[in-house]
Structure formats: structure tokens, C-alpha cells
Design an enzyme around this catalytic site. Structure first.
Site, PDB file in Angstrom:
ATOM      1  N   ASP A  11       0.882  -1.174   0.000  1.00  0.00           N
ATOM      2  CA  ASP A  11       0.000   0.000   0.000  1.00  0.00           C
ATOM      3  C   ASP A  11       0.920   1.224   0.000  1.00  0.00           C
ATOM      4  OD1 ASP A  11      -2.430   1.537   0.293  1.00  0.00           O
ATOM      5  OD2 ASP A  11      -1.909   1.847   2.394  1.00  0.00           O
ATOM      6  N   CYS A  74      -4.300  -1.840  -1.736  1.00  0.00           N
ATOM      7  CA  CYS A  74      -4.471  -0.415  -2.028  1.00  0.00           C
ATOM      8  C   CYS A  74      -5.468  -0.322  -3.182  1.00  0.00           C
ATOM      9  CB  CYS A  74      -3.108   0.147  -2.427  1.00  0.00           C
ATOM     10  SG  CYS A  74      -3.166   1.822  -3.086  1.00  0.00           S
ATOM     11  N   GLU A 153      -3.124   8.515   8.190  1.00  0.00           N
ATOM     12  CA  GLU A 153      -1.680   8.363   8.418  1.00  0.00           C
ATOM     13  C   GLU A 153      -1.269   9.093   9.705  1.00  0.00           C
ATOM     14  OE1 GLU A 153       1.019   6.904   6.499  1.00  0.00           O
ATOM     15  OE2 GLU A 153      -0.498   5.879   5.304  1.00  0.00           O
ATOM     16  N   HIS A 187      -7.232   2.938   3.543  1.00  0.00           N
ATOM     17  CA  HIS A 187      -7.025   3.780   4.717  1.00  0.00           C
ATOM     18  C   HIS A 187      -8.340   4.063   5.460  1.00  0.00           C
ATOM     19  CE1 HIS A 187      -3.096   4.764   2.986  1.00  0.00           C
ATOM     20  NE2 HIS A 187      -2.780   5.388   4.102  1.00  0.00           N
TER      21      HIS A 187
END
Ligand code: DGL
Length: 272
Positions: A11, A74, A153, A187
Site C-alpha cells: 500500500d 491499495c 496516516e 485507509h
């Protein structure tokens, strides 16, 4: 190919861990090698050519770890680079779009499905094309939510700013009366509590992680590649930048200590 060889995942950053979590829950004995391209995150706002190039570099890096199967953890890379990865690799390659679309179709009762993802995934119409291919009658509503990636993140899981941004992105989708929402970026499950709060309990969140894990199981069983050891599999993590930041978030998210974490120099990815 040996059954004990690891499964490879990649990813742009920590998002793919949502898929690792699903696979290791279903197949705890499998060895896993993960690559997070944290030096070059996000992928979702880059051109298709760049995403293909980075994806091939990530795949080649993982092939040198003798992986037996590649999970493109991803959605952006799955949307843009899956065909190239399948063409160049001789091992099986699993992407996120097909399992996520199939699950969305199973979950939706009113045939109105929302899709959120990166700019690349939405602009390439990866999910809407796949869903319409499987059922042309379904109504699909899409929205790119690029800021969710840096927020995840950063670990802003429970933060006022995250809720504000989620409202900004999702309010219009809510007016379409969708009954399910595809988290079309790996994510996004990290932010699923906030997303659920904003869209309301009546909307089912669809995460590709679990159906992708089932597909991994099917592939391994079908090819006699399932690791039949009774030991818990070993997990190795590689990132292209700042391992300490990755470690903190990853340990929080996986709920486990990460013992094998290494930094990969970009030269190593680019020049091999
Ligand atoms: N987690 C990725 C995805 O599923 C990439 C997000 C990004 O790098 O923009 O699309």
C-alpha cells in the site's frame, strides 16, 4: 513454490494494514511481508503512470522476498495498476475492487450504493464500472475523499477536524438515500467510527478487507499453497520512510507489537 513462503501486501502507507488484519484473522498461520510506501504516500492524487510505476516497484521488491501471492492492499493501485501487475507477475495477484464490489452488491437492499475513495479510484470509475458490470440496475454515487488518507496516516481517528471533514465529504451522499457505502480506500476503515457517525447507522459500511481475505484463502486452497504449519505466521514490515511513525500507528491499529520493521531506501526500489 513452497507453502511456507509469505503472502506479500503493499500500500502507499498504513492503509493496507486493514487488509493484513483481515487476512491474519482468517489465516493466522500465514507468513506475511508488507510494504508501505510511506515516502511517496499518497498515491491517490498521482497520475496513473506514476501509480503503475510505483506499484511495479513495490511488487518487484516483494517478489525478492519470495512471496507466493500478491495482495494489492491499495484501491488506488488496484484501480490503476492491476492489469499491469497481472501481466508482469507469474504469481497470483489479488486486488481490492472485485471483492469490495461483490460485497457491496450483497449488502445493498435498495440498490443505491455510495462509493468513497481517492481521486484516482473515483476518477477511474473502478468501483462503479465493476458494480455496473455485475448488476447494471444498481445506482452508484461516488465521492473522492482525498484528505482521509493523510488524516489516517496522522492517526486522527477521534478528532473534531476529522468529523468536520467527513461531514463536508459525506453530507451530499447521504441525501441520495444510499443504504451501503463502500470504503474504497484501504485507509478509510481506520476512520470507520467517524464515517459511520456521519452517515448514520442505517448505512452499512463495506470494507474490502474481509472479502479479499476470503479470496486469498480460496486462491491458496485452490493451488495447494496454504501454510499448514500450526505456528502463528511471522510478519515482516518494510516502509520507505519514518518507521517510528508507522510503528506507532500500526501497533495501535493491529493491537500487536511489531517486531520486524525495516526501512527500505528508495534506491533499492527504483534501481532493481
Ligand atoms: N490506501 C490506498 C487506497 O486504498 C492509497 C491511498 C493513497 O495513497 O492516496 O487507495
Amino acid at each position: 513454490m513452497d507453502r511456507t513462503n509469505p503472502i506479500g501486501f503493499f500500500d502507499s502507507g498504513i492503509g493496507g494494514l486493514t487488509v493484513v488484519k483481515a487476512v491474519s484473522q482468517l489465516l493466522p498461520n500465514e507468513n506475511i511481508v508488507y510494504f508501505g510506501d510511506t515516502a511517496r504516500v499518497p498515491y491517490g492524487s498521482k497520475s496513473n503512470d506514476t501509480v503503475v510505476e510505483y506499484s511495479l516497484q513495490a511488487a518487484n521488491f516483494l517478489l525478492r522476498k519470495n512471496i507466493k501471492l500478491l495482495v494489492v492492499a491499495c484501491n488506488t493501485a488496484s484501480s490503476v495498476a492491476l492489469k499491469d501487475l497481472k501481466r508482469f507477475l507469474t504469481i497470483p495477484v489479488i486486488g481490492m475492487i472485485e471483492p469490495g464490489s461483490k460485497l457491496a452488491l450483497r449488502e445493498s437492499k435498495n440498490s443505491k450504493i455510495g462509493i468513497i475513495g481517492t481521486n484516482a479510484t473515483i476518477n477511474n470509475k473502478a468501483y462503479s464500472n465493476e458494480i455496473r458490470k455485475l448488476n447494471p440496475k444498481i445506482k452508484v454515487y461516488e465521492k473522492a475523499c482525498p484528505l482521509f488518507v493523510p488524516i489516517a496516516e496522522e492517526g486522527w481517528i477521534d478528532h473534531k477536524a476529522t468529523e468536520l471533514i467527513a461531514k463536508e465529504y459525506l453530507t451530499e451522499l447521504k441525501t441520495k438515500k444510499i443504504d451501503s457505502l463502500v470504503l474504497g480506500c484501504t485507509h478509510y476503515p481506520i476512520l470507520k467510527d467517524v464515517i459511520q457517525k456521519v452517515v448514520g447507522k442505517s448505512v452499512k459500511l463495506v470494507d474490502s478487507g474481509t472479502p479479499a481475505a476470503r479470496l486469498v484463502e480460496e486462491y491458496l486452497n485452490g493451488r495447494g499453497l496454504r501454510n499448514i504449519s500450526n505456528q502463528i505466521g511471522k510478519k515482516e514490515f518494510y516502509v520507505s520512510d519514518i518507521p517510528s511513525k508507522f510503528r506507532d500507528m500500526a501497533e495501535r491499529f493491529l493491537g500487536k507489537k511489531i517486531t520486524h520493521l525495516h526501512k527500505v531506501e528508495l534506491d533499492e526500489l527504483v534501481n532493481e
